[in-house]
Scaffold this motif. Structure first.
Motif, mmCIF file in Angstrom:
data_model
loop_
_atom_site.group_PDB
_atom_site.id
_atom_site.type_symbol
_atom_site.label_atom_id
_atom_site.label_comp_id
_atom_site.label_asym_id
_atom_site.label_seq_id
_atom_site.Cartn_x
_atom_site.Cartn_y
_atom_site.Cartn_z
ATOM 1 N N LEU A 1 -61.383 82.320 -23.627
ATOM 2 C CA LEU A 1 -62.666 82.260 -24.313
ATOM 3 C C LEU A 1 -63.219 83.680 -24.434
ATOM 4 O O LEU A 1 -63.591 84.306 -23.446
ATOM 5 C CB LEU A 1 -63.647 81.375 -23.546
ATOM 6 C CG LEU A 1 -65.015 81.188 -24.210
ATOM 7 C CD1 LEU A 1 -64.877 80.411 -25.526
ATOM 8 C CD2 LEU A 1 -65.986 80.471 -23.273
ATOM 9 N N TYR A 2 -63.233 84.178 -25.669
ATOM 10 C CA TYR A 2 -63.851 85.468 -25.958
ATOM 11 C C TYR A 2 -65.347 85.232 -26.197
ATOM 12 O O TYR A 2 -65.748 84.192 -26.734
ATOM 13 C CB TYR A 2 -63.239 86.082 -27.222
ATOM 14 C CG TYR A 2 -61.759 86.382 -27.142
ATOM 15 C CD1 TYR A 2 -61.300 87.647 -26.749
ATOM 16 C CD2 TYR A 2 -60.811 85.411 -27.484
ATOM 17 C CE1 TYR A 2 -59.945 87.930 -26.691
ATOM 18 C CE2 TYR A 2 -59.451 85.690 -27.422
ATOM 19 C CZ TYR A 2 -59.024 86.943 -27.031
ATOM 20 O OH TYR A 2 -57.677 87.218 -26.981
ATOM 21 N N TYR A 3 -66.179 86.207 -25.842
ATOM 22 C CA TYR A 3 -67.613 86.030 -26.068
ATOM 23 C C TYR A 3 -68.266 87.343 -26.472
ATOM 24 O O TYR A 3 -67.867 88.430 -26.057
ATOM 25 C CB TYR A 3 -68.300 85.425 -24.839
ATOM 26 C CG TYR A 3 -68.195 86.240 -23.561
ATOM 27 C CD1 TYR A 3 -69.237 87.078 -23.150
ATOM 28 C CD2 TYR A 3 -67.067 86.145 -22.750
ATOM 29 C CE1 TYR A 3 -69.149 87.803 -21.965
ATOM 30 C CE2 TYR A 3 -66.964 86.864 -21.577
ATOM 31 C CZ TYR A 3 -68.007 87.697 -21.190
ATOM 32 O OH TYR A 3 -67.905 88.425 -20.020
ATOM 33 N N ASN A 4 -69.267 87.197 -27.338
ATOM 34 C CA ASN A 4 -70.082 88.302 -27.845
ATOM 35 C C ASN A 4 -71.353 88.349 -27.004
ATOM 36 O O ASN A 4 -72.188 87.437 -27.073
ATOM 37 C CB ASN A 4 -70.389 88.043 -29.324
ATOM 38 C CG ASN A 4 -71.259 89.119 -29.952
ATOM 39 O OD1 ASN A 4 -72.024 89.796 -29.275
ATOM 40 N ND2 ASN A 4 -71.181 89.248 -31.267
ATOM 41 N N LYS A 5 -71.503 89.399 -26.217
ATOM 42 C CA LYS A 5 -72.611 89.456 -25.260
ATOM 43 C C LYS A 5 -73.972 89.518 -25.926
ATOM 44 O O LYS A 5 -74.983 89.097 -25.336
ATOM 45 C CB LYS A 5 -72.419 90.655 -24.332
ATOM 46 C CG LYS A 5 -71.158 90.583 -23.480
ATOM 47 C CD LYS A 5 -71.038 91.760 -22.529
ATOM 48 C CE LYS A 5 -69.754 91.669 -21.700
ATOM 49 N NZ LYS A 5 -69.649 92.775 -20.713
#
Length: 425
Positions: free
Chosen positions: A145-149
Motif C-alpha cells: 500500500l503506497y500512500y501520499n502523506k
C-alpha cells in the motif's frame, strides 16, 4: 648459455601451443523489462566481469504466455536455455508439463547454498508435492500500500514521524479513503481496475485475509470459501460505488493517478518503488510518500505474492553435462548472494542473509514492508492459477465487470466457479 636459451624458447613455444582456459557459456533467458530488466542486465554484466571461466549470454523475451510457451516448445526439442527466470506461481503447471529439472541438495551445495537460506514460503512454492525443489527462489514480490502523506496530514492516520498508522480494519481504511476524497483526491485508491493483474492481486489478498482458499483438492471455492470470495468481490464493488477507485483503469493509468497526486493510496507491486524513488530524486514527484505492507483489512495478515525464481529446463533431447550444470549452479549461487542489487528494484530478496543484512535493513521503504515475506499468500497450487493463467482470465472477464456494475456479485461468483471448474476438468 646456448642450452638455456634453447630451453627457454622451447618452453615459450609449448605455452603458446597450449589451449586457452576453457570457458563455459551459460545461455540465460528472462522476461524482465523496464527497471527490472536494467538491474538484471547489470547483475549479468557484473558476473561476467568477475568470472573468466563462465560467461552468461542473456536474452530477454516477452513476459507472460509468450515466454512460457517458448520455454515449453524449446525445451521439448532440446533448444531451450541453460537457466531461466520463472514465476513460482507457474510451477504447478510446469510440473504437469515436465519442463523443469529437479534441483538436488548436491546442486545447492555446488552453488554454496542450502534450502535453509531461503524463506519457507518461497521454498514451498518452488517445490513439488513430494518436497522436491524445482527452482531457486530469487525474490518475493507482493503488492503493498503506497500512500501520499499530503492527504493525511493532521489526521489519525499519520504518526508524529509521518508514517501511516491507525488502519487496522476495513472500516478504518474506508474512513481514510473518505477523508482523502473530502480533501480533493479524485480517486482515493488507485489500482489496475481494468485489467487482470491488479484486480486479481487485490481480490486474492482480501480472500486470504479471511482465511479463504481459491482451489482446494481440485474444487473451486468449496464450502465457505465461496462466501469469502463474494465478500472480497463486494468490498471492491463498494469501493467503486463510493467513488474511491477509478473506472476501468489500465495499469499505466493507475500508476499515473498516484504519481500525479490524484490518488491518496495506491495498491500495486513492490516493483513500482524504483519509479517513485527516481521521481523523488529528480524532483518530478510533488509529495512525500511511503509504502507499507497491506494492512489487515479483514481478519488476518495475508498479501498476494509471487516469486521470481531461477530454474533449469528439463531437456531430455539435450541432456546437460556435469560441467555445464556446475556452471549453472555457480551462476544461481552468485545471483542469490548478490541479490542486494535486485532489492533496489523493490523486491524482497528470497535469500535470507541478504534481507537480514545491515545494507538491506537500511533500504527504505523496502525494509518497512519486508515483514510481508512471512505472510506471503502465494497463488493456488494449481495448473490453472498463476501468471497468465485461467485465473487471470477470470479476473479480466468476470471480476472486472462485476466491480464496475455489469454483474452482481452472486452472478460473478457463479461464473468464476463454472469457468475455473471447466478449466480444471
Amino acid at each position: 648459455m646456448i642450452r638455456l636459451k634453447t630451453m627457454l624458447a622451447a618452453t615459450a613455444a609449448t605455452m603458446l601451443s597450449l589451449p586457452a582456459m576453457a570457458q563455459t557459456e551459460v545461455v540465460w533467458w528472462d522476461f524482465l523489462g523496464g527497471g527490472d530488466g536494467v538491474r538484471m542486465k547489470a547483475l549479468i554484466e557484473r558476473f561476467n566481469e568477475e568470472h573468466d571461466d563462465i560467461q552468461i549470454t542473456g536474452t530477454t523475451l516477452e513476459w507472460g504466455v509468450p515466454f512460457y510457451t517458448k520455454v515449453r516448445t524449446s525445451a521439448a526439442v532440446g533448444e531451450g536455455p541453460d537457466i531461466m527466470t520463472y514465476h513460482l506461481s507457474r510451477v504447478p503447471l510446469a510440473l504437469e508439463e515436465g519442463v523443469l529439472s529437479p534441483i538436488t541438495d548436491e546442486d545447492l551445495e555446488m552453488a554454496g547454498l542450502s534450502g535453509d537460506d531461503f524463506f519457507d514460503s518461497a521454498v514451498s512454492a518452488a517445490s513439488g508435492p513430494d518436497g522436491t525443489l524445482y527452482a531457486v527462489p530469487f525474490d518475493i514480490h507482493s503488492i503493498v500500500l503506497y500512500y501520499n502523506k499530503s492527504y493525511l496530514e493532521g489526521t489519525e492516520f499519520l504518526d508524529e514521524d509521518g508514517n501511516l498508522t491507525g488502519i487496522d480494519s476495513l472500516d478504518d481504511f474506508n474512513r481514510a479513503l473518505q477523508h482523502a476524497a473530502d480533501n480533493g483526491s479524485t480517486d482515493p485508491l488507485s489500482f489496475q481496475t481494468g485489467g487482470p493483474g491488479g484486480v486479481w492481486r487485490v481480490f486474492y489478498t482480501l480472500l486470504g485475509q479471511q482465511g479463504g482458499e481459491m482451489i482446494v483438492d481440485g474444487e473451486v471455492l468449496p464450502g465457505d470459501n465461496a462466501e469469502k470470495a463474494a465478500t472480497a468481490l463486494q468490498v471492491m464493488r463498494d469501493w467503486r460505488d463510493a467513488g474511491f477507485i477509478p473506472e476501468q483503469a489500465e495499469y499505466p493509468a493507475s500508476v499515473a493517478l498516484f504519481t500525479s497526486g490524484q490518488s491518496a493510496f495506491h495498491m500495486n507491486g513492490v516493483w513500482e518503488v524504483p519509479t517513485l524513488v527516481d521521481m523523488e530524486a529528480n524532483g518530478t514527484l510533488g509529495f512525500e510518500w511511503g509504502a507499507v505492507q497491506v494492512p489487515v483489512l479483514m481478519d488476518q495478515e495475508a498479501t498476494w505474492a509471487d516469486s521470481h525464481a531461477l530454474a533449469i529446463p528439463n531437456q531430455p533431447a539435450a541432456p546437460m553435462s556435469d560441467e555445464k550444470r556446475e556452471a549453472v549452479m555457480t551462476v544461481i549461487g552468485w545471483m542469490s548472494q548478490n541479490s542486494i542489487s535486485w532489492a533496489s528494484a523493490g523486491h524482497i530478496p528470497a535469500y535470507v542473509p541478504t534481507t537480514e543484512s545491515a545494507e538491506y535493513q537500511g533500504m527504505e521503504p523496502n525494509a518497512t514492508y519486508a515483514s510481508l515475506a512471512q505472510s506471503a499468500f502465494f497463488d493456488p497450487r494449481s495448473e490453472i492459477a498463476g501468471v497468465a493463467s485461467p485465473a487471470y482470465d477470470v479476473a479480466l472477464n468476470v471480476m472486472v465487470p462485476q466491480i464496475h456494475g455489469f454483474f452482481d456479485t452472486d452472478e460473478a461468483l457463479e461464473q468464476i466457479r463454472d469457468e475455473l471448474g471447466r478449466a480444471l476438468r
